[in-house]
Design a protein around this motif. Structure first.
Motif, PDB file in Angstrom:
ATOM      1  N   LEU A  29       0.847  -1.185   0.000  1.00  0.00           N
ATOM      2  CA  LEU A  29       0.000   0.000   0.000  1.00  0.00           C
ATOM      3  C   LEU A  29       0.883   1.235   0.000  1.00  0.00           C
ATOM      4  O   LEU A  29       1.936   1.263   0.629  1.00  0.00           O
ATOM      5  N   GLU A  30       0.441   2.276  -0.728  1.00  0.00           N
ATOM      6  CA  GLU A  30       1.159   3.551  -0.720  1.00  0.00           C
ATOM      7  C   GLU A  30       0.173   4.683  -0.471  1.00  0.00           C
ATOM      8  O   GLU A  30      -0.843   4.793  -1.151  1.00  0.00           O
ATOM      9  N   ASN A  31       0.480   5.482   0.534  1.00  0.00           N
ATOM     10  CA  ASN A  31      -0.329   6.658   0.847  1.00  0.00           C
ATOM     11  C   ASN A  31       0.531   7.907   0.715  1.00  0.00           C
ATOM     12  O   ASN A  31       1.611   7.987   1.286  1.00  0.00           O
ATOM     13  N   LYS A  32       0.029   8.869  -0.046  1.00  0.00           N
ATOM     14  CA  LYS A  32       0.705  10.151  -0.165  1.00  0.00           C
ATOM     15  C   LYS A  32      -0.248  11.246   0.292  1.00  0.00           C
ATOM     16  O   LYS A  32      -1.417  11.250  -0.080  1.00  0.00           O
ATOM     17  N   SER A  33       0.272  12.173   1.082  1.00  0.00           N
ATOM     18  CA  SER A  33      -0.553  13.242   1.612  1.00  0.00           C
ATOM     19  C   SER A  33       0.212  14.556   1.535  1.00  0.00           C
ATOM     20  O   SER A  33       1.292  14.684   2.117  1.00  0.00           O
ATOM     21  N   ASN A  34      -0.322  15.527   0.788  1.00  0.00           N
ATOM     22  CA  ASN A  34       0.240  16.874   0.718  1.00  0.00           C
ATOM     23  C   ASN A  34      -0.802  17.838   1.265  1.00  0.00           C
ATOM     24  O   ASN A  34      -1.881  17.984   0.693  1.00  0.00           O
ATOM     25  N   THR A  35      -0.481  18.477   2.382  1.00  0.00           N
ATOM     26  CA  THR A  35      -1.512  19.246   3.062  1.00  0.00           C
ATOM     27  C   THR A  35      -0.905  20.361   3.899  1.00  0.00           C
ATOM     28  O   THR A  35       0.301  20.378   4.173  1.00  0.00           O
ATOM     29  N   LEU A  36      -1.752  21.297   4.331  1.00  0.00           N
ATOM     30  CA  LEU A  36      -1.316  22.373   5.218  1.00  0.00           C
ATOM     31  C   LEU A  36      -1.053  21.826   6.613  1.00  0.00           C
ATOM     32  O   LEU A  36      -1.688  20.873   7.059  1.00  0.00           O
ATOM     33  N   LEU A  37      -0.102  22.467   7.306  1.00  0.00           N
ATOM     34  CA  LEU A  37       0.332  21.989   8.603  1.00  0.00           C
ATOM     35  C   LEU A  37       0.361  23.139   9.602  1.00  0.00           C
ATOM     36  O   LEU A  37       0.798  24.251   9.283  1.00  0.00           O
ATOM     37  N   LEU A  38      -0.114  22.876  10.812  1.00  0.00           N
ATOM     38  CA  LEU A  38      -0.018  23.827  11.917  1.00  0.00           C
ATOM     39  C   LEU A  38       0.733  23.137  13.054  1.00  0.00           C
ATOM     40  O   LEU A  38       0.412  22.018  13.426  1.00  0.00           O
ATOM     41  N   LYS A  39       1.745  23.828  13.609  1.00  0.00           N
ATOM     42  CA  LYS A  39       2.580  23.210  14.637  1.00  0.00           C
ATOM     43  C   LYS A  39       2.901  24.220  15.735  1.00  0.00           C
ATOM     44  O   LYS A  39       3.146  25.395  15.470  1.00  0.00           O
ATOM     45  N   LEU A  40       2.904  23.728  16.981  1.00  0.00           N
ATOM     46  CA  LEU A  40       3.300  24.514  18.152  1.00  0.00           C
ATOM     47  C   LEU A  40       4.580  23.912  18.717  1.00  0.00           C
ATOM     48  O   LEU A  40       4.702  22.685  18.824  1.00  0.00           O
ATOM     49  N   GLU A  41       5.519  24.781  19.110  1.00  0.00           N
ATOM     50  CA  GLU A  41       6.825  24.302  19.549  1.00  0.00           C
ATOM     51  C   GLU A  41       7.333  25.125  20.724  1.00  0.00           C
ATOM     52  O   GLU A  41       7.147  26.341  20.769  1.00  0.00           O
ATOM     53  N   ALA A  42       7.982  24.447  21.674  1.00  0.00           N
ATOM     54  CA  ALA A  42       8.623  25.112  22.811  1.00  0.00           C
ATOM     55  C   ALA A  42      10.036  24.571  22.950  1.00  0.00           C
ATOM     56  O   ALA A  42      10.262  23.358  22.830  1.00  0.00           O
ATOM     57  N   ILE A  43      10.990  25.469  23.214  1.00  0.00           N
ATOM     58  CA  ILE A  43      12.405  25.100  23.290  1.00  0.00           C
ATOM     59  C   ILE A  43      13.010  25.717  24.543  1.00  0.00           C
ATOM     60  O   ILE A  43      12.776  26.902  24.833  1.00  0.00           O
ATOM     61  N   TYR A  44      13.794  24.921  25.271  1.00  0.00           N
ATOM     62  CA  TYR A  44      14.591  25.473  26.365  1.00  0.00           C
ATOM     63  C   TYR A  44      16.010  25.688  25.846  1.00  0.00           C
ATOM     64  O   TYR A  44      16.698  24.742  25.481  1.00  0.00           O
ATOM     65  N   ARG A  45      16.428  26.927  25.790  1.00  0.00           N
ATOM     66  CA  ARG A  45      17.723  27.293  25.198  1.00  0.00           C
ATOM     67  C   ARG A  45      18.646  27.860  26.259  1.00  0.00           C
ATOM     68  O   ARG A  45      18.271  28.751  27.017  1.00  0.00           O
ATOM     69  N   PHE A  46      19.865  27.334  26.293  1.00  0.00           N
ATOM     70  CA  PHE A  46      20.891  27.865  27.197  1.00  0.00           C
ATOM     71  C   PHE A  46      21.793  28.811  26.414  1.00  0.00           C
ATOM     72  O   PHE A  46      22.428  28.418  25.432  1.00  0.00           O
ATOM     73  N   ASP A  47      21.836  30.069  26.836  1.00  0.00           N
ATOM     74  CA  ASP A  47      22.612  31.102  26.157  1.00  0.00           C
ATOM     75  C   ASP A  47      24.032  31.120  26.715  1.00  0.00           C
ATOM     76  O   ASP A  47      24.261  31.439  27.871  1.00  0.00           O
ATOM     77  N   LEU A  48      25.022  30.774  25.865  1.00  0.00           N
ATOM     78  CA  LEU A  48      26.401  30.715  26.325  1.00  0.00           C
ATOM     79  C   LEU A  48      27.041  32.084  26.480  1.00  0.00           C
ATOM     80  O   LEU A  48      28.111  32.198  27.077  1.00  0.00           O
ATOM     81  N   ASN A  49      26.420  33.136  25.957  1.00  0.00           N
ATOM     82  CA  ASN A  49      26.938  34.481  26.180  1.00  0.00           C
ATOM     83  C   ASN A  49      26.873  34.860  27.659  1.00  0.00           C
ATOM     84  O   ASN A  49      27.699  35.619  28.163  1.00  0.00           O
ATOM     85  N   THR A  50      25.867  34.368  28.368  1.00  0.00           N
ATOM     86  CA  THR A  50      25.758  34.657  29.793  1.00  0.00           C
ATOM     87  C   THR A  50      26.912  34.025  30.559  1.00  0.00           C
ATOM     88  O   THR A  50      27.348  34.552  31.589  1.00  0.00           O
ATOM     89  N   VAL A  51      27.429  32.898  30.057  1.00  0.00           N
ATOM     90  CA  VAL A  51      28.566  32.257  30.698  1.00  0.00           C
ATOM     91  C   VAL A  51      29.826  33.083  30.480  1.00  0.00           C
ATOM     92  O   VAL A  51      30.650  33.233  31.363  1.00  0.00           O
ATOM     93  N   LYS A  52      29.963  33.639  29.252  1.00  0.00           N
ATOM     94  CA  LYS A  52      31.127  34.485  28.979  1.00  0.00           C
ATOM     95  C   LYS A  52      31.175  35.657  29.955  1.00  0.00           C
ATOM     96  O   LYS A  52      32.219  36.009  30.478  1.00  0.00           O
ATOM     97  N   LYS A  53      30.014  36.261  30.164  1.00  0.00           N
ATOM     98  CA  LYS A  53      29.980  37.455  31.027  1.00  0.00           C
ATOM     99  C   LYS A  53      30.273  37.093  32.476  1.00  0.00           C
ATOM    100  O   LYS A  53      30.820  37.887  33.213  1.00  0.00           O
TER     101      LYS A  53
END
Length: 303
Positions: free
Chosen positions: A279-303
């Motif tokens: 079986l082969e299924n192909k789907s081309n459609t609009l997408l809505l996505k929510l994302e959250a990221i925890y980012r560590f800023d290394l500039n704060t370490v420099k300071k």
């Protein structure tokens, strides 16, 4: 303890982030496509995706950093006309080292086992082994690139993917390009100190063994491409990034008998592919996505 931790965290910069000045330690996203009719079928279905990623670098000394982490992803969609929705899961572990070879050169060497299937009657047959070797050149704080190779066993056989990485940050820190091709790429621009707009590309390929009537008789090979624009807002002193994405998703799901494999796959090139397509299924459609990221800023370490 805190005084010792700060210089150790700063050492992570040249290894995990190329020329970047941050580390994304944790991320989570949820996406849903529009209802769509698959090719050559009257089936209407939507595709729900979920992904979370955790990276835990452990600095051993000035030359070596141990890298550990886990990535979990899932798809929910209807694959067969007469079936309920299928759930496809993948849990990827990572363990390895980053090595500082010289002032400008560094390497990442990872062992990447994973468990991928519908997670019904899990067994050792659902475990696949993979690895990544990546050599990176950091020209300065704003520019770097790298070359590498990823390989993994899959339900359909062995897969090998050449990797090219590229990073650029403009002198005023407002424009950024970050690419790990052919898997993902991101281009963004800072409108204000806390707000960004961007476009990104995400390519995904995986295989999952399927259980039908409590029997493993097939596997599904998935290849997906998401093209999105996004608006990002940073909160909590820029440690948390919140994104809303809208874009277009191209999904391909192919089902094959579980005992039929190809000899080798390199990117989209398939060698010895004499498999019977169930079986082969192909789907081309609009997408809505929510994302959250925890980012560590290394500039704060420099300071």
């Amino acid at each position: 303890m805190k005084k010792k931790l700060i210089p150790l965290l700063f050492l992570v910069l040249p290894f995990l982030c190329s020329a970047q000045e941050y580390i994304d330690l944790f991320s989570i996203n949820y996406g849903k496509s529009q209802k769509t009719t698959f090719e050559n079928s009257s089936i209407n279905t939507d595709i729900t995706t979920f992904q979370t990623n955790l990276i835990l670098p452990i600095v051993l000394n000035e030359k070596y950093i141990a890298v550990t982490g886990v990535n979990f992803s899932s798809y929910k969609l209807q694959l067969f006309p007469d079936s309920d929705k299928n759930h496809l899961y993948s849990t990827n572990l990572r363990a390895g080292l980053t090595v500082k070879h010289s002032e400008h050169w560094s390497g990442i060497y990872l062992f990447l086992p994973k468990v991928a299937s519908d997670y019904i009657n899990l067994s050792s047959d659902d475990i696949y082994l993979g690895g990544l070797a990546l050599l990176k050149y950091k020209r300065n704080e704003s520019f770097g690139y790298g070359l590498g190779l990823y390989g993994s066993s899959e339900a359909y056989g062995m897969s090998v993917v050449p990797i090219v990485t590229f990073y650029y940050h403009s002198p005023d820190k407002r424009f950024e390009i970050n690419a790990f091709m052919p898997n993902d790429a991101d281009i963004n621009y800072s409108l204000t100190d806390k707000t960004k707009v961007g476009v990104d590309f995400l390519g995904h390929g995986n295989s999952y063994k399927l259980t039908t009537d409590n029997v493993r008789s097939n596997y599904v090979e998935n290849n997906s491409i998401d093209l999105s624009t996004y608006l990002q807002r940073s909160v909590l002193d820029k440690k948390i990034l919140l994104r809303i994405k809208m874009g277009y998703s191209l999904n391909q799901f192919r089902v094959y008998p579980i005992d039929e494999k190809l000899d080798l796959q390199i990117l989209a090139l398939k060698f010895g592919d004499n498999r019977t397509l169930v079986l082969e299924n192909k789907s081309n459609t609009l997408l809505l996505k929510l994302e959250a990221i925890y980012r560590f800023d290394l500039n704060t370490v420099k300071k």
